[in-house]
Design an enzyme around this catalytic site. Structure first.
Site, mmCIF file in Angstrom:
data_model
loop_
_atom_site.group_PDB
_atom_site.id
_atom_site.type_symbol
_atom_site.label_atom_id
_atom_site.label_comp_id
_atom_site.label_asym_id
_atom_site.label_seq_id
_atom_site.Cartn_x
_atom_site.Cartn_y
_atom_site.Cartn_z
ATOM 1 C CD GLU A 116 52.230 -1.948 -7.264
ATOM 2 O OE1 GLU A 116 50.999 -2.054 -7.318
ATOM 3 O OE2 GLU A 116 52.844 -0.923 -7.615
ATOM 4 C CG HIS A 156 53.813 -0.102 -11.892
ATOM 5 N ND1 HIS A 156 52.559 0.340 -12.256
ATOM 6 C CD2 HIS A 156 53.812 -0.131 -10.541
ATOM 7 C CE1 HIS A 156 51.838 0.561 -11.177
ATOM 8 N NE2 HIS A 156 52.583 0.282 -10.117
ATOM 9 C CG HIS A 193 52.409 4.796 -8.454
ATOM 10 N ND1 HIS A 193 52.875 4.465 -7.195
ATOM 11 C CD2 HIS A 193 52.058 3.620 -9.039
ATOM 12 C CE1 HIS A 193 52.808 3.154 -7.020
ATOM 13 N NE2 HIS A 193 52.327 2.617 -8.128
ATOM 14 C CG HIS A 221 47.924 1.460 -8.883
ATOM 15 N ND1 HIS A 221 47.889 0.094 -8.739
ATOM 16 C CD2 HIS A 221 49.223 1.806 -8.706
ATOM 17 C CE1 HIS A 221 49.097 -0.359 -8.460
ATOM 18 N NE2 HIS A 221 49.934 0.667 -8.439
HETATM 19 ZN ZN LIG Z 1 51.994 0.639 -8.230
#
Ligand SMILES: [Zn+2]
Length: 179
Positions: A16, A35, A37, A103
């Protein structure tokens, strides 16, 4: 240096990576993009209700972020294309954090890179804390509801630098000690 090449061998760009590229392109002031999760954020994103400032003094930065609104991108796809990343950055707009439904989250900060990385991490932690607390209220049978405007207005502005430095030191003390 030859040693550096050896240390990097075996590492590949994350799937990503486009998330970071798209945010840095869309937000020229940004110097750090996180980023992650976090499971509580993923669970809270499935409640079909936005996170609200359910507390004040407990976590003032988190309360302010929630009061200003934490946007959600309503897709749970792995973000590997420019089109998907554009949808995410549209949802993020000019906010510090966007939640990705089912997500995780993306957190953005600007300024000097060291402070920006810390700020982006702390913003992510604040949203994770809010998500955990929201889920705890739900699991106890309660309904999370925002604190009053008066209570929000009464929260002191501690200043970004104070919050970042203090909270960063706090997080570091919680890391497992290296042997
Ligand atoms: Zn991700």
């Amino acid at each position: 240096m030859a040693g550096s090449v050896g240390e990097l061998s075996g590492w590949t760009a994350p799937n990503e990576l486009v998330i970071h590229r798209a945010v840095l392109h869309r937000r020229p002031e940004a110097t750090a993009v996180v980023h992650a999760h976090p499971p509580a954020v993923v669970a809270a994103s499935l409640l079909d209700e936005p996170l609200v400032p359910i507390y004040g003094a407990y976590d003032i930065p988190g309360a302010r972020m929630a009061a200003d609104g934490i946007p959600m991108w309503d897709r749970s796809a792995l973000i590997t294309t420019d089109d998907l990343a554009a949808g995410m950055t549209d949802a993020l707009a000019d906010r510090p954090v966007v939640i990705l439904r089912g997500h995780g989250l993306v957190s953005v900060a600007g300024g000097d890179p060291v402070t920006a990385v810390r700020t982006a991490v702390l913003q992510a932690v604040a949203v994770d804390t809010l998500a955990r607390m929201t889920l705890a209220v739900r699991q106890a049978g309660g309904t999370p509801r925002p604190i009053s405007d008066d209570d929000l207005a009464a929260l002191p502005d501690l200043g970004g630098g104070f919050n970042v430095e203090t909270m960063w030191r706090h997080l570091l003390t919680r890391l497992p000690r290296r042997v």
